[in-house]
Each structure stands twice: as C-alpha cells, then as structure tokens.
Design a protein around this motif. Structure first.
Motif, PDB file in Angstrom:
ATOM      1  N   GLY A 228       0.780  -1.238   0.000  1.00 12.10           N
ATOM      2  CA  GLY A 228       0.000   0.000   0.000  1.00 12.10           C
ATOM      3  C   GLY A 228       0.806   1.280   0.000  1.00 12.10           C
ATOM      4  O   GLY A 228       0.221   2.362   0.077  1.00 12.10           O
TER       5      GLY A 228
ATOM      6  N   ILE B 118       3.475  -6.779   9.275  1.00 11.70           N
ATOM      7  CA  ILE B 118       2.908  -6.227   8.048  1.00 11.70           C
ATOM      8  C   ILE B 118       1.606  -6.938   7.668  1.00 11.70           C
ATOM      9  O   ILE B 118       1.467  -8.138   7.834  1.00 11.70           O
ATOM     10  N   ARG B 119       0.678  -6.164   7.186  1.00 12.79           N
ATOM     11  CA  ARG B 119      -0.626  -6.700   6.804  1.00 12.79           C
ATOM     12  C   ARG B 119      -0.525  -7.625   5.598  1.00 12.79           C
ATOM     13  O   ARG B 119       0.483  -7.623   4.881  1.00 12.79           O
ATOM     14  N   TYR B 120      -1.550  -8.385   5.374  1.00  9.51           N
ATOM     15  CA  TYR B 120      -1.636  -9.230   4.204  1.00  9.51           C
ATOM     16  C   TYR B 120      -2.234  -8.345   3.117  1.00  9.51           C
ATOM     17  O   TYR B 120      -3.383  -7.921   3.231  1.00  9.51           O
ATOM     18  N   ALA B 121      -1.448  -8.033   2.100  1.00 10.16           N
ATOM     19  CA  ALA B 121      -1.938  -7.088   1.097  1.00 10.16           C
ATOM     20  C   ALA B 121      -3.185  -7.632   0.412  1.00 10.16           C
ATOM     21  O   ALA B 121      -3.296  -8.824   0.168  1.00 10.16           O
ATOM     22  N   SER B 122      -4.099  -6.748   0.086  1.00  8.97           N
ATOM     23  CA  SER B 122      -5.323  -7.194  -0.587  1.00  8.97           C
ATOM     24  C   SER B 122      -5.021  -7.449  -2.057  1.00  8.97           C
ATOM     25  O   SER B 122      -4.042  -6.936  -2.601  1.00  8.97           O
ATOM     26  N   LEU B 123      -5.878  -8.222  -2.700  1.00  5.91           N
ATOM     27  CA  LEU B 123      -5.661  -8.497  -4.120  1.00  5.91           C
ATOM     28  C   LEU B 123      -5.727  -7.216  -4.959  1.00  5.91           C
ATOM     29  O   LEU B 123      -4.833  -6.969  -5.765  1.00  5.91           O
ATOM     30  N   PRO B 124      -6.735  -6.348  -4.741  1.00  4.37           N
ATOM     31  CA  PRO B 124      -6.734  -5.100  -5.510  1.00  4.37           C
ATOM     32  C   PRO B 124      -5.482  -4.268  -5.251  1.00  4.37           C
ATOM     33  O   PRO B 124      -4.947  -3.630  -6.168  1.00  4.37           O
ATOM     34  N   GLY B 125      -4.970  -4.309  -4.025  1.00  2.00           N
ATOM     35  CA  GLY B 125      -3.749  -3.571  -3.699  1.00  2.00           C
ATOM     36  C   GLY B 125      -2.581  -4.090  -4.534  1.00  2.00           C
ATOM     37  O   GLY B 125      -1.795  -3.313  -5.087  1.00  2.00           O
ATOM     38  N   LEU B 126      -2.472  -5.407  -4.615  1.00  2.00           N
ATOM     39  CA  LEU B 126      -1.383  -6.002  -5.390  1.00  2.00           C
ATOM     40  C   LEU B 126      -1.516  -5.684  -6.872  1.00  2.00           C
ATOM     41  O   LEU B 126      -0.532  -5.430  -7.557  1.00  2.00           O
TER      42      LEU B 126
END
Ligand SMILES: Cc1cc2nc3c(=O)[nH]c(=O)nc-3n(C[C@H](O)[C@H](O)[C@H](O)COP(=O)(O)OP(=O)(O)OC[C@H]3O[C@@H](n4cnc5c(N)ncnc54)[C@H](O)[C@@H]3O)c2cc1C
Lengths: 286, 448
Positions: free
Chosen positions: A79, A201-209
C-alpha cells in the motif's frame, strides 16, 4: 490533515539461508535471495496504520543495487503510494555515515516535491520511519543518523505509536527499554525507529497487489540528489572493518535426567551439582 | 497471529487497479507464462497469479529446454534469456552399480544458432519469462494462491484467492497450475484420480564445480553442455531414470522414479540418489563438487490416458496440469510452452465471436491434436504402463548387457570361439528366448 511519511527499506540477505564462511568469517551472500529487512516492514505497517487513521501519503525509500527494486515493489503491494530506489555505483560500499547522507538528501528531495505537489501536511515530510536496525549490519544507526542530518526529533525503539496530533504536530509513543517501557512525546517532523512489538505487516489485498503491479519504482542516481560525491559510498565511509569473526557456538547446557527418581531427588542432585561448581545458594527465608 | 493481518488495505491504494480482466492465468510456470505473454502481446488484459514469491521460485527442473518450441513463443530467446549451456552432447548410459555402457551423440550444429537445446536454471529462466510477460503488458501477481474458481450459471467466471478482497473475475480462466492439479479437479475436468502409478518423484541436487573442470570432465567446448540420461540398476531396479546436466558452474544430478514403485518397495527417492552418486563412473564426474541445493518435484507420467478434459465453460487447462509430459523423452517444459500458447491463441480466436463456452473453446483441443503436443502424447500413451510392468528393463537388461560386454572385453585364456558360446549361454540362462521376444514385441508396440 494528512501525514506525509517516508519509510526506509533495506534489502538484506534472507538470513535464514545465510552461511558464514568459516575461513574468512564473512557472510556467504552468493545465491542467497534478498528480502526486506523485517524491522523495516514493521515500520511500514506503522506508517500504513497511521495513514489508515489520518490519511496521507507514504513513500518507500531504499538505497541498494538495482535488484532492490523487487523489495520496493512489494512495499507498493502493501500500500505504499510511491517507491524510490537510490541506485548508483557511487552509493556502493557505504557505511552508516554515507548511507544517512544519501538517504537524507533523498528525503529532502521528497519533501521539496511534496511541498510543490501539496502532499501531506503541507510542511514537507512529517515522519521518517525506519526499522530499529537491519538484520545484516545490526548497527541501529541509520534512523538516528537521519534524524540528526535532517534536524528532526527522534524516537527510537518505538514499540507502539499511540497518537499523532496534527494540530500540535506532536507524536506520542511507547519506547522499548531493556528494563521496561517509557512513554515519550516528540515534535514533528520526527524520525521513528520501530521494534518487532509493532504490528507485523498486513496481508496485502488483491486489488492492492494489482494496483502495485504496474506502479513504477523510481530510480534515482547520485546526479538526481543535491550531494557532494566525495561523501557518498565507499569514499564517504570512514568505517573500516578490521576483523570479522563468527562468535563461538554456545555450549549446550547440561541436562539432568534420572529415570525413576522423584522430583525431590532430582532437585537435590541439581543442588549438589551447583554446589560442586562453587555456586553459593541461599535458601529463601533461610 | 498478528494484528496486522486481514486489515483491509486503504481504499486509495486500489484506485488504478482494473476490477476484472479478460483472462486470468493461474500459475506462472512455462505454460502459464507462455499463455500470459501471448495474450498480453495481443493487447488483451491478462493477469497471471503465481503462489511463489516470484515465477520460478517454486520450480525445479533437470533441465533442458528446447530451442524450437521455446522460440515459437519467445522468438530468439537465446539472445537474452538466462541460459546455462547449449547442449552439444547427449548421452545414454546403461549402468550397473559398477559399470556402464555409454552411447553418446555429439553434434557441431547443436553448437550454433538456433541451437537445439539449453540447460537452464528454472528459478532464473522462469523469472525472465515473467519479465517478458510484464513488459508485454500483463499483470504479474505473485505470492497469491488461487484457492478456488468462481462460478456463474455453471460456467467458470473467475478465481478466488486467499487474499483480502481476493475474488477476481474474467471471461476465461487458463489453469496452468502444474502437476498438483487441484483446480483442474475443482473444475470437474480431471479424468484419472490422482494416483501414485501416474506420477514420478524426482529428486535433484545441484553441485557446484568450476566451469573449466566441468568442460574438462565432460569433454566440452567452452560454453557447451552435456545431458546424460541413465538407466539401469542405479535406480535400484525401479522403473525410473537418472540424469546429469551440466550448467555453467554447477551440475544437476538426480533421479526420477515412479511413485508407486517407491511406495511398494518402501524406499525413499533420496536413498536412491545417494546410491546413484556412488556409482564409480558417475562419482568421477561429480568428485569434489560441493552441494548447492536440493529439491524434489513430481512429474506427471500418466500421459495421454490420464489427460483431463482440456476445456470447459470459461476454462482451459495447459501444461503439467493437463498431464502434458512425454515420459520417454522427459519433455514437459516444451509441451507446457506450446500448450500455453495454444490456449492463448484459442482465447484470441474466441474473442472475435465473443463466446467462451465449451463449444467455442473446443477449438483448443482441435489445435492441440494437430500439433506435436497431442501427437507425441498419443504415440507414447502406453509407455508408462509398459515401463512399470517391465522392471527388467531397469534391472536385468542393463545388468546383462554389462555382463556380456565385460566377458567379451576381458582377455583371458578362453578362445574367442568358446567365449562366444559362453556369452550365449550366459544370455540364455538369464533371459529365455520367448521372454526376450515378448519384451521386444511389447516395447515395439508401446514405444513406436
Ligand atoms: C526433475 C525434473 C526434471 C525435468 N526435466 C525436464 C527437461 O529436461 N525438459 C523438459 O522439457 N521438462 C522437464 N521436466 C518437466 C517440466 O519441469 C514441466 O513439465 C514444466 O515445468 C511444466 O510447466 P507448467 O507451467 O505446466 O508447470 P510448473 O512449471 O509446475 O508451473 C506451475 C506454476 O503454478 C504455480 N501454482 C500452482 N498452483 C497454484 C495456485 N493454486 N495458485 C497460484 N499458483 C499456483 C506453481 O507455483 C508453479 O509456479 C522436468 C521436471 C522435473 C521435476
């Protein structure tokens, strides 16, 4: 009012796979994959959670070889809004003095750009985040060094960033000490170094990736910064490594076992063993 | 576990991300990347989802890739791709525990463009393929495991990943997930249940050795490489083969053995590899080389008979996931590349009609049938059952060939005429003529 922060990210060898050459005592880095310094990811998460609360803009900043781009690309996935890589032969071989010199110049450039683009609080860079140390160099000097060079206040070993008061331009945080914690307050702009007690660290979201997959990682060379070349890289590094050695492996402790013996008997034999070694053992109340 | 997990990402971060794609490819191996690259280059919006931290991080291969099929997807790849050595020599060894008959083929034209084949490190090679796909405009999404397929009115309509907000829709999903074809099963396309008789377990070590030493020991021109295939007692008599490939400054050495034979014989693949490395002719080649890495991987060997249904409503299957490995020539990567490309071309053709149902996507099957992919797989459809049911090929015959050769070449006080008689007797005592004829006949039927 949103906050403009910079998170410093170092690319380090994945230490779970590093070996030490027994003859030279140096790290065998060849063929070892690189990862983001884990403490730097705690720093990034701290910056992200502040942005979640207050809004703002996050620039991930790294100095390293061109391959460090991959580590920065990951930060975009988590992010970060922007990623900047300082990569130039002139930066190579830097100790912490030369590293902070280059990084500080980059932070200044980012700050100047944010003023023009009116990003963040409108005061340039508000917070610089670092991990408390890198796992390959272990110096812990880069955060404080940056604070000094940028004339920021500093909060080191932060285990929990409590509050960012934008009106008063103050942050409040718990700092980890060996014997406990202390509650500190500092004036922004501030350099903060964080420990592993901060959220991982958070688990990045798919839209974020997906969004990150095509964002560019900007690469800056020495020519892009307002710096004197002689103060960069190896030339600008007074530190000399005079000796490297692998610490001797710790001896394994002795384990007492006594099949069929009672706890009392075992305790007695432990007691004798310690007394044999000349340890004085005081009994409680005795 | 940690408080950072599962927090939704801030809304701002997702602004520019497309909410859906024309095509989603699951798996960033040769099959998936060939499909992704071909689609992206044609201007289609395509995302490739790979569970590893980069393409190649989960892959291992012996491995040789072939120029011709690879350059059909990536023209003149050898000019840029990270390759180890171009293979100028291919050997076949029939080896016992202490001797070997070696058949060697070497050709100078394998040493010039366009070359015939190359040894590669898949970790580097796949990464390069992924970079080509990215440069062509594809979205490479790594560290993302696809857990299921989305369905809409019975057709596949996208994927579900394990990430927050992890659903993603597309007109077509190309499954290129490799040998553990879980999604192919979920899509209801699998034909054989996963079975130990249909997969081989390969274990491999990479050993470091200076470049000059490699060229010396394997008798190679600078930069050229050797690929050695080995059958015989060294696999413990189990149906399987051993291999050695020369890389730039490492050697890949390994064995692949049918999984059910390991289970039946209660052996571990690495025990076989350890013994294999002790074989004297082999040991000489790897002497003094230091271990770099160790890996294990499955190879689908069920062949044509175990291929799943290759298409469904909104879905195609390519590469190892579709069982496309030729067990005789241990070729998989090239079939993966070609099938991935054909899957992409099928999608491109179907886009013109705007239809992605079964009937439209059946074009994929027809294309494959006209290509070497299915023609080769059909040719060897009986190979794996044949090899599995004729363990003498891996034990007795190589052993016998070596014994005959030894006897023939040993000079002692036996006259040559008597020697011939002895050889014949030796042979007959081991293999009755009828059995030999039958084996030959079976081999001819299933391998030609
Ligand atoms: C020891 C060994 C030696 C070999 N030697 C040769 C050789 O010399 N020549 C040759 O041509 N072939 C060889 N092969 C075969 C070759 O490696 C395979 O056929 C080829 O890799 C198949 O490509 P693929 O893209 O279908 O699958 P893979 O290469 O297996 O790629 C599949 C990818 O999908 C990913 N994935 C799987 N499931 C998911 C999911 N649910 N979500 C997201 N990602 C997922 C995986 O991480 C992987 O990266 C060898 C194989 C082995 C094991």
């Amino acid at each position: 009012m949103p906050i403009n922060s910079v998170v410093c990210i170092k690319q380090v060898p994945d230490t779970s796979q590093v070996r030490i050459d027994p003859e030279t005592g140096s790290l065998v880095r060849q063929g070892i994959p690189s990862v983001a310094n884990p403490y730097d990811l705690y720093a990034l998460e701290t910056a992200l959670s502040i942005r979640d609360r207050h809004g703002g803009f996050i620039t991930a900043l790294s100095m390293g070889p061109p391959q460090a781009e991959e580590v920065l690309r990951k930060t975009l996935g988590y992010g970060a809004d922007r990623a900047v890589l300082l990569s130039d032969r002139a930066f190579a071989g830097a100790d912490t003095l030369a590293t902070t010199y280059a990084l500080a110049a980059a932070v200044e450039k980012i700050a100047a750009g944010s003023l023009v683009a009116n990003i963040g609080s409108g005061k340039g860079v508000d917070i610089v985040f670092c991990g408390k140390q890198s796992i390959d160099g272990d110096t812990g000097q880069v955060g404080p060094g940056l604070a000094r060079r940028l004339s920021f206040s500093q909060l080191t070993y932060v285990c929990s960033l409590l509050e960012v008061d934008l009106k008063a331009m103050r942050v409040k945080a718990w700092r980890q000490r060996e014997d406990g914690r202390e509650l500190l307050q500092a004036q922004m702009p501030v350099a903060v170094t964080v420990t592993e007690q901060c959220s991982s660290i958070r688990y990045a979201s798919l839209p974020g990736l997906i969004a990150a997959a095509k964002k560019p990682v900007e690469v800056w060379s020495a020519a892009d910064l307002n710096v004197e070349r002689g103060r960069l890289g190896l030339k600008g590094s007074p530190t000399r490594v005079s000796k490297i050695f692998a610490p001797p492996a710790r001896q394994r402790g002795e384990a007492l076992s006594g099949p069929g013996k009672s706890a009392g008997e075992m305790a007695a034999s432990l007691f004798d063993r310690l007394a044999d070694r000349g340890l004085k053992i005081g009994r409680r109340g005795g | 576990m940690n408080s950072g997990k599962n927090k939704p990402a801030p809304a701002g971060a997702a602004e520019s991300a497309p909410a859906r794609f024309d095509v989603i490819v699951v798996g960033g191996g040769p099959a998936g990347l060939a499909a992704t690259f071909t689609l992206a280059r044609a201007g289609v919006s395509v995302a490739c989802l790979e569970r590893g931290s980069w393409s190649g991080s989960k892959n291992m291969m012996g491995g040789v890739i072939y120029s011709h099929p690879t350059s059909r997807v990536f023209p003149q790849f050898w000019r840029e791709a990270p390759l180890e050595r171009h293979v100028t020599r291919r050997d076949m060894w029939f080896a016992t525990t202490d001797s070997a008959i070696k058949a060697s083929f070497e050709s100078a034209d394998f040493g010039v463009e366009p070359y015939n084949s190359f040894t590669v490190y898949r970790a580097r090679f796949d990464k390069w393929l992924a970079a080509q796909a990215t440069a062509a405009g594809a979205w490479m999404i790594t560290e993302t495991l696809v857990e299921d397929l989305l369905r809409e009115d019975g057709r596949v309509a996208g994927i579900r990943s394990g990430r927050p907000q992890g659903d993603l829709e597309a007109d077509v999903v190309i499954i290129a997930e490799g040998v553990n074809s879980f999604l192919t099963e979920r899509a209801g396309l699998a034909s054989c249940p996963p079975q130990a008789a249909n997969v081989a377990l390969a274990v491999k070590e990479v050993l470091a050795l200076p470049k000059e030493k490699i060229e010396d020991r394997f008798d190679l021109e600078p930069g050229a490489g050797a690929a050695i295939e080995i059958i015989g007692e060294i696999t413990g008599g189990l149906p399987g083969t051993g291999f050695i490939y020369t890389n730039r400054d490492t050697i890949s050495i390994g064995v692949g053995v049918l999984l059910n034979s390991l289970v039946d014989n209660v052996t571990e693949a690495y025990t076989i590899l350890d013994k294999f490395k002790q074989q004297p002719q082999l040991r000489r080649l790897i002497q003094g080389a230091s271990p770099r890495e160790y890996s294990a991987h499955l190879i689908p060997e069920g062949g044509y008979r175990c291929m799943p249904q290759l298409y469904g409503d909104g879905v195609l299957v390519a590469g190892d996931a579709a069982g496309m490995v030729n067990p005789i020539n241990s070729e998989g990567a090239n079939l993966a590349l070609l099938s991935g490309q054909m899957a992409a071309e099928t999608v491109l053709a179907c886009r013109q009609q705007g239809r992605f149902d079964r009937a439209a996507l059946a074009l994929y099957q027809r294309r494959l049938e006209r290509s070497v992919v299915i023609q080769d797989l059909k040719k060897y459809e009986n190979a794996t059952p044949f090899l599995a049911s004729h363990p003498q090929l891996f034990g007795l015959y190589p052993e016998l060939m070596a014994a005959l050769a030894r006897e023939f070449l040993t000079v002692d006080n036996l006259s040559k005429a008597n020697k011939e008689k002895l050889l014949l007797k030796l042979f007959r005592s081991q293999v009755p003529a009828r059995r030999l004829l039958k084996d030959l006949y079976d081999a001819w039927r299933s391998l030609t």
